[in-house]
Design an enzyme around this catalytic site. Structure first.
Site, PDB file in Angstrom:
ATOM      1  N   THR A 117      -4.030  69.092 -23.942  1.00  0.00           N
ATOM      2  CA  THR A 117      -4.892  67.996 -23.505  1.00  0.00           C
ATOM      3  C   THR A 117      -4.666  67.628 -22.042  1.00  0.00           C
ATOM      4  OG1 THR A 117      -5.052  67.058 -25.730  1.00  0.00           O
ATOM      5  CG2 THR A 117      -5.469  65.573 -23.886  1.00  0.00           C
ATOM      6  N   CYS A 118      -3.414  67.459 -21.639  1.00  0.00           N
ATOM      7  CA  CYS A 118      -3.108  66.953 -20.295  1.00  0.00           C
ATOM      8  C   CYS A 118      -3.732  67.820 -19.216  1.00  0.00           C
ATOM      9  CB  CYS A 118      -1.595  66.879 -20.105  1.00  0.00           C
ATOM     10  SG  CYS A 118      -1.118  66.293 -18.456  1.00  0.00           S
ATOM     11  N   GLY A 166      -3.450  79.051 -35.613  1.00  0.00           N
ATOM     12  CA  GLY A 166      -2.343  79.206 -36.549  1.00  0.00           C
ATOM     13  C   GLY A 166      -2.512  78.334 -37.783  1.00  0.00           C
ATOM     14  N   GLY A 193     -16.231  51.799 -27.013  1.00  0.00           N
ATOM     15  CA  GLY A 193     -14.775  51.726 -26.991  1.00  0.00           C
ATOM     16  C   GLY A 193     -14.253  51.141 -25.693  1.00  0.00           C
ATOM     17  N   GLY A 244     -10.972  50.827 -24.834  1.00  0.00           N
ATOM     18  CA  GLY A 244      -9.567  51.184 -24.627  1.00  0.00           C
ATOM     19  C   GLY A 244      -9.389  51.906 -23.306  1.00  0.00           C
ATOM     20  N   GLY A 262     -12.149  54.661 -22.454  1.00  0.00           N
ATOM     21  CA  GLY A 262     -13.429  54.063 -22.138  1.00  0.00           C
ATOM     22  C   GLY A 262     -13.432  53.343 -20.802  1.00  0.00           C
ATOM     23  N   GLU A 264     -11.338  53.850 -18.166  1.00  0.00           N
ATOM     24  CA  GLU A 264     -11.194  54.773 -17.036  1.00  0.00           C
ATOM     25  C   GLU A 264     -12.526  55.441 -16.704  1.00  0.00           C
ATOM     26  OE1 GLU A 264      -7.939  57.538 -17.154  1.00  0.00           O
ATOM     27  OE2 GLU A 264      -6.547  56.036 -17.931  1.00  0.00           O
ATOM     28  N   HIS A 281      10.636  45.132   2.662  1.00  0.00           N
ATOM     29  CA  HIS A 281       9.467  44.341   3.080  1.00  0.00           C
ATOM     30  C   HIS A 281       8.687  45.153   4.118  1.00  0.00           C
ATOM     31  CE1 HIS A 281       7.068  40.857   4.299  1.00  0.00           C
ATOM     32  NE2 HIS A 281       7.265  41.274   5.548  1.00  0.00           N
TER      33      HIS A 281
END
Length: 458
Positions: free
Chosen positions: A39-40, A114, A173, A175, A178, A180, A437
């Site tokens: 997937t990634c 498999g 959706g 979440g 959706g 992004e 800073h």
């Protein structure tokens, strides 16, 4: 054919485990039915973050007048070019992974689907393979609810193949997926409507963060409809029509494209697990113990399919856990892991550990250190003041329970808190640290100086 180990799936955990086994002299078979990388690489982090980067460039080009930068002429978004860039990045990742697997004499890459025949045997394209140890790394897929399966919908996978920008994208959706894609395609130029059944976006987060994100999205021209019971979808006059019940009033809206972002489920239904002693939960996820071992002593489950985290970083940690028990002196456990993740919207939301709602439900006495982004100098200087930072501290011990950040760069400086939690040290270590800073994260020590009881300030 017999191997020391069989790995099913080449997502984040699988190839890393195969490489470690090969390094230790094991003969390994790794099975893949689709593209290498899971997937990634193919439909998740790699392509979507490439799109997010393009969307942010478009947004900056169109919204920099307040900083004294004016662009004359039209800003044109070329989705085909964005897709071609994405495809090249994916191809490079696949090729690198393929080379690693195919050039290792201890690893055999087997192409095909498999299926288990028994606890020690897997069949691929009519051939059988045996091993004493088998590791399942099959990932997850989009979950499509009833009422939409007959419509030509998009998923987080197929939307990445578009070459023309949708005129009106309806997303079911609210979440991470959706949101992004919603913000991304709005910045590309689409009209976007997001429908969600809940009372807020990102239902797992505290309500104030869901509300803040909704305001950010609506300010960008994204229509958000909450409390939406999405009944059905159909084709009407060549357009997709979604019937929605919002607050007792039925609405029919039409769009050119429909993205189903209503969740994902494990790829376990067609693995032949009924031929093994591996147990599943009611949602189809593989049950595992603290070492990611299944109910079959010689079979492990890693990655999204075990329900213990649907992220690349948790999948890689799954590899680390299993690998430690196979080859390392120090043993890792699933219970050692702190839940952490980010929604890569703009500005991003990042989270580790517990939030205020979970702390209250658990009856833990805690304090919260809080700071709105609009009171952080660097955020004001960048012109990016949306969001807030919150860190939760247990009153009795001073230990950090969790944090939720919404703001520019939040997905990076959340790691200050993550590292503190893994170090097992009280919040005073962060409070007394000297940060650089001007940065956003320099306000983490400052905000920790005066935490308040939860309820007074968060």
């Amino acid at each position: 054919m017999r191997f020391d180990a069989i790995i099913i799936g080449t997502g984040q955990a699988g190839p890393s485990l195969a490489a470690s086994m090969a390094k230790n002299g094991w003969k390994v078979a790794i099975i893949e039915k689709g593209d290498l990388g899971g997937t990634c690489v193919n439909v998740g982090c790699t392509p979507t973050k490439a799109y997010v980067a393009s969307a942010r460039r478009a947004f900056i080009a169109k919204n920099s007048a307040e900083l004294g930068i004016e662009v004359n002429g039209n800003i044109q978004v070329k989705l085909k070019t964005i897709k071609e860039r994405k495809d090249k990045i994916i191809e490079d990742s696949r090729n690198g992974l393929g080379k690693m697997l195919e050039e290792n004499d201890h690893i055999q890459l087997i192409r095909g689907k498999g299926r288990f025949i028994d606890n020690n045997t897997v069949s691929v394209e009519g051939k059988t393979y045996k091993a004493d140890k088998i590791f399942i790394n099959v990932g997850a897929k989009p979950r499509i609810p009833d009422g939409f399966k007959e419509v030509d919908y998009l998923t987080n996978e197929s939307i990445l193949e578009l070459e023309e920008i949708p005129e009106h994208l309806i997303i079911v959706g609210g979440g991470y997926i959706g949101l992004e894609f919603g913000q991304m395609f709005r910045r590309f130029g689409s009209k976007v409507t997001i429908l969600d059944r809940g009372e807020q976006l990102l239902k797992k987060e505290d309500p104030e963060f869901g509300k803040a994100i909704q305001e950010i999205f609506e300010n960008e021209g994204i229509e958000v409809r909450l409390n939406s019971e999405c009944i059905s979808a159909a084709i009407n006059n060549g357009k997709i029509e979604v019937s929605v019940n919002c607050d007792e009033s039925e609405i029919n809206m039409q769009g050119t494209h429909l993205l189903m972002a209503s969740g994902r489920g494990p790829n376990t239904s067609d693995l032949g697990l009924e031929n093994t002693s591996v147990s599943l939960d009611e949602r189809g996820y593989i049950k595992v113990n603290d070492e990611l071992q299944t109910s079959a002593a010689n079979i492990w489950a890693l990655g999204d399919c075990n329900g213990q985290g649907a992220f690349t970083h948790t999948a890689y940690n799954d590899f680390q856990i299993v690998n430690s028990h196979l080859f390392e002196e120090k043993k890792r456990k699933l219970s050692d892991r702190f839940t952490c993740y980010a929604a890569f919207i703009d500005p991003p939301l990042a989270r580790v550990g517990m939030n205020a709602t979970e702390i209250k439900n658990a009856g833990i006495k805690a304090k919260v250190a809080s700071r709105p982004m609009k009171k952080i100098a660097r955020a004001k200087e960048m012109g990016e003041t949306q969001g807030m930072l919150k860190i939760y501290i247990e009153e009795e011990t001073g230990m950090v329970l969790g944090a939720t950040f919404l703001g520019t760069g939040a997905d990076e400086y959340i790691h200050t808190v993550i590292d503190q939690m893994y170090a097992g040290q009280p919040f005073t270590i962060m409070r007394d640290a000297v940060h650089i800073h001007p940065t956003v994260s320099e306000l983490i020590p400052t905000m920790l100086e005066n935490p308040n009881p939860i309820g007074e300030n968060g």
